[in-house]
Design a protein around this motif. Structure first.
Motif, short mmCIF file in Angstrom:
data_model
loop_
_atom_site.label_atom_id
_atom_site.label_comp_id
_atom_site.label_asym_id
_atom_site.label_seq_id
_atom_site.Cartn_x
_atom_site.Cartn_y
_atom_site.Cartn_z
N MET A 112 3.05 -6.49 -5.92
CA MET A 112 3.30 -7.08 -7.24
C MET A 112 2.05 -7.70 -7.86
O MET A 112 2.10 -8.25 -8.96
CB MET A 112 4.39 -8.15 -7.13
CG MET A 112 5.78 -7.58 -6.98
SD MET A 112 6.33 -6.78 -8.51
CE MET A 112 7.82 -5.96 -7.92
N SER A 113 0.92 -7.63 -7.18
CA SER A 113 -0.32 -8.22 -7.70
C SER A 113 -0.93 -7.34 -8.79
O SER A 113 -1.10 -6.13 -8.61
CB SER A 113 -1.32 -8.40 -6.56
OG SER A 113 -2.64 -8.50 -7.04
N LEU A 114 -1.29 -7.96 -9.89
CA LEU A 114 -1.99 -7.26 -10.97
C LEU A 114 -3.31 -6.70 -10.46
O LEU A 114 -3.68 -5.55 -10.75
CB LEU A 114 -2.24 -8.21 -12.15
CG LEU A 114 -3.08 -7.67 -13.29
CD1 LEU A 114 -2.38 -6.51 -13.98
CD2 LEU A 114 -3.39 -8.79 -14.31
N GLY A 115 -4.03 -7.49 -9.65
CA GLY A 115 -5.33 -7.07 -9.16
C GLY A 115 -5.27 -5.83 -8.29
O GLY A 115 -6.09 -4.92 -8.41
N ILE A 116 -4.28 -5.77 -7.41
CA ILE A 116 -4.12 -4.60 -6.54
C ILE A 116 -3.85 -3.35 -7.35
O ILE A 116 -4.39 -2.26 -7.08
CB ILE A 116 -2.98 -4.83 -5.52
CG1 ILE A 116 -3.49 -5.66 -4.35
CG2 ILE A 116 -2.41 -3.51 -5.02
CD1 ILE A 116 -4.42 -4.94 -3.40
N THR A 196 -1.80 -16.71 9.35
CA THR A 196 -1.04 -16.84 8.09
C THR A 196 -1.69 -16.08 6.95
O THR A 196 -1.53 -16.44 5.78
CB THR A 196 -0.91 -18.33 7.71
OG1 THR A 196 -2.22 -18.89 7.55
CG2 THR A 196 -0.13 -19.10 8.76
N ILE A 197 -2.42 -15.01 7.25
CA ILE A 197 -3.11 -14.24 6.21
C ILE A 197 -2.09 -13.72 5.19
O ILE A 197 -1.21 -12.94 5.55
CB ILE A 197 -3.85 -13.03 6.82
CG1 ILE A 197 -4.80 -13.46 7.93
CG2 ILE A 197 -4.62 -12.28 5.73
CD1 ILE A 197 -5.36 -12.31 8.74
N PRO A 198 -2.17 -14.13 3.91
CA PRO A 198 -1.21 -13.62 2.91
C PRO A 198 -1.35 -12.13 2.67
O PRO A 198 -0.38 -11.42 2.44
CB PRO A 198 -1.56 -14.42 1.64
CG PRO A 198 -2.33 -15.60 2.12
CD PRO A 198 -3.07 -15.13 3.34
N GLY A 199 -2.58 -11.63 2.71
CA GLY A 199 -2.80 -10.20 2.50
C GLY A 199 -4.23 -9.91 2.10
O GLY A 199 -4.76 -10.52 1.17
N GLU A 200 -4.87 -9.01 2.83
CA GLU A 200 -6.24 -8.59 2.49
C GLU A 200 -6.34 -7.08 2.70
O GLU A 200 -5.91 -6.57 3.73
CB GLU A 200 -7.26 -9.31 3.36
CG GLU A 200 -8.70 -8.90 3.07
CD GLU A 200 -9.70 -9.63 3.96
OE1 GLU A 200 -10.45 -8.94 4.69
OE2 GLU A 200 -9.72 -10.88 3.94
N HIS A 201 -6.89 -6.40 1.72
CA HIS A 201 -7.03 -4.94 1.79
C HIS A 201 -8.46 -4.56 1.44
O HIS A 201 -8.99 -4.99 0.41
CB HIS A 201 -6.05 -4.25 0.83
CG HIS A 201 -4.62 -4.43 1.22
ND1 HIS A 201 -3.91 -5.57 0.89
CD2 HIS A 201 -3.77 -3.64 1.93
CE1 HIS A 201 -2.68 -5.46 1.37
NE2 HIS A 201 -2.57 -4.30 1.99
N ALA A 218 -5.46 -11.75 -1.32
CA ALA A 218 -4.46 -12.64 -1.91
C ALA A 218 -4.58 -13.99 -1.22
O ALA A 218 -4.43 -14.09 0.01
CB ALA A 218 -3.06 -12.07 -1.72
N LEU A 219 -4.86 -15.04 -1.98
CA LEU A 219 -5.06 -16.36 -1.40
C LEU A 219 -3.75 -17.11 -1.19
O LEU A 219 -3.69 -18.09 -0.47
CB LEU A 219 -6.01 -17.18 -2.27
CG LEU A 219 -7.40 -16.55 -2.45
CD1 LEU A 219 -8.26 -17.41 -3.36
CD2 LEU A 219 -8.08 -16.36 -1.10
N VAL A 223 0.80 -15.03 -6.27
CA VAL A 223 0.45 -13.89 -7.13
C VAL A 223 1.55 -12.82 -7.12
O VAL A 223 1.83 -12.18 -8.13
CB VAL A 223 -0.90 -13.26 -6.73
CG1 VAL A 223 -2.03 -14.22 -6.99
CG2 VAL A 223 -0.90 -12.79 -5.29
N PHE A 224 2.20 -12.66 -5.96
CA PHE A 224 3.26 -11.67 -5.85
C PHE A 224 4.54 -12.13 -6.55
O PHE A 224 5.22 -11.34 -7.20
CB PHE A 224 3.56 -11.37 -4.38
CG PHE A 224 2.33 -11.06 -3.58
CD1 PHE A 224 1.45 -10.06 -3.97
CD2 PHE A 224 2.04 -11.77 -2.42
CE1 PHE A 224 0.31 -9.77 -3.23
CE2 PHE A 224 0.91 -11.49 -1.68
CZ PHE A 224 0.03 -10.49 -2.07
N ALA A 225 4.84 -13.42 -6.41
CA ALA A 225 6.02 -13.97 -7.07
C ALA A 225 5.88 -13.90 -8.59
O ALA A 225 6.81 -13.51 -9.30
CB ALA A 225 6.26 -15.40 -6.61
N SER A 226 4.72 -14.28 -9.09
CA SER A 226 4.49 -14.25 -10.54
C SER A 226 4.58 -12.82 -11.06
O SER A 226 5.15 -12.57 -12.14
CB SER A 226 3.11 -14.84 -10.86
OG SER A 226 3.04 -16.19 -10.49
N GLY A 227 4.04 -11.87 -10.31
CA GLY A 227 4.11 -10.48 -10.72
C GLY A 227 5.54 -9.97 -10.76
O GLY A 227 5.91 -9.21 -11.66
N ALA A 228 6.37 -10.41 -9.81
CA ALA A 228 7.77 -9.97 -9.77
C ALA A 228 8.54 -10.49 -10.97
O ALA A 228 9.37 -9.78 -11.55
CB ALA A 228 8.42 -10.44 -8.48
#
Length: 251
Positions: A112-116, A196-201, A218-219, A223-228
């Motif tokens: 749901m991240s705009l950046g991804i 607790t890494i939220p997500g790194e690609h 993703a820090l 970011v995912f909740a806002s995108g949803a």
């Protein structure tokens, strides 16, 4: 006011969405879906959606993939638009999504991240230019409670790369053994789990004497909740069909 049914209330993303939606004057959660109904929420939580009497304008699904049949079946029966952010779905699940989208609006993305999603668009352009002479690898890192591997986002990025290539790559998931020399036709995908890494690609283009790395981190889960929530607002105004974040971005 946008009335939301939140699937996966008790999870980490469910808690984050409750916070984000609670801060949005244009949205409210009218009901929740979770295997655990003993939740401290201002709205009712159901483990059986046949008991849900509340009318929702849209469903946001951040639940476990094992709950997909229940939540998607409810969306199909009620023709309620649904934003699907759950990963780890099967081919049968994806076929259900494709069929259901002909009857009601469905929004699905692996991230749901705009950046991804902007990164995915860029990779399609880059991949074709770097097709000759570069090996491509994707490394994804997530917290130690993530169930599926590789991440849906890693597959999203791999698909974006392949979309930009004339000669499609074969996905290789990790490597082990004494005879693992790299095949030029491979696109390697590797999963790391810890803490607790939220997500790194990271997408790695490795050529002769040069290296290109593109990384998205993703820090927090915000970011995912806002995108949803942005996707939910977009989806309620759409006709039946299958929508994704790239379509939202281009809208």
């Amino acid at each position: 006011m946008l009335n939301i049914l939140l699937s996966g209330v008790g999870g980490a993303m469910g808690h984050m969405l409750q916070t984000i939606i609670g801060e949005d004057p244009d949205c409210q959660i009218v009901a929740g879906f979770d295997i655990n109904t003993d939740q401290d929420t201002p709205f009712p939580v159901y483990s059986d959606l046949s008991q849900c009497a509340e009318k929702a304008d849209v469903i946001i699904d951040f639940s476990h993939y094992k709950a997909f049949d229940s939540i998607f079946g409810y969306a199909r029966d009620t023709k309620t638009p649904i934003v699907i952010a759950t990963t780890g779905l099967s081919e049968a699940n994806l076929a259900d999504i494709e069929a259901g989208s002909k009857e009601f609006p469905v929004f699905r993305t692996a991230n749901m991240s705009l950046g991804i999603n902007l990164l995915a668009k860029a990779l399609r352009d880059m991949a074709g230019a770097l097709e000759d002479g570069f090996d491509i690898e994707i490394i994804e890192k997530h917290h130690n409670k993530k169930a599926d591997a590789p991440s849906g986002t890693a597959l999203l990025l791999a698909d974006a790369v392949n979309d930009g290539l004339e000669n499609k790559k074969d996905y290789t998931f990790g490597r082990y053994g004494r005879d693992c020399k790299r095949n030029p036709q491979e696109l390697g995908i590797h999963a790391v789990r810890g803490g607790t890494i939220p997500g790194e690609h990271t997408v790695l283009f490795a050529g002769n004497d040069e290296l290109i790395e593109i990384r998205h981190t993703a820090l927090s889960k915000k970011v995912f909740a806002s995108g949803a929530v942005t996707a939910a607002k977009y989806l309620v105004d759409q006709a039946p069909g299958l929508y994704n974040m790239e379509m939202l971005i281009d809208n």
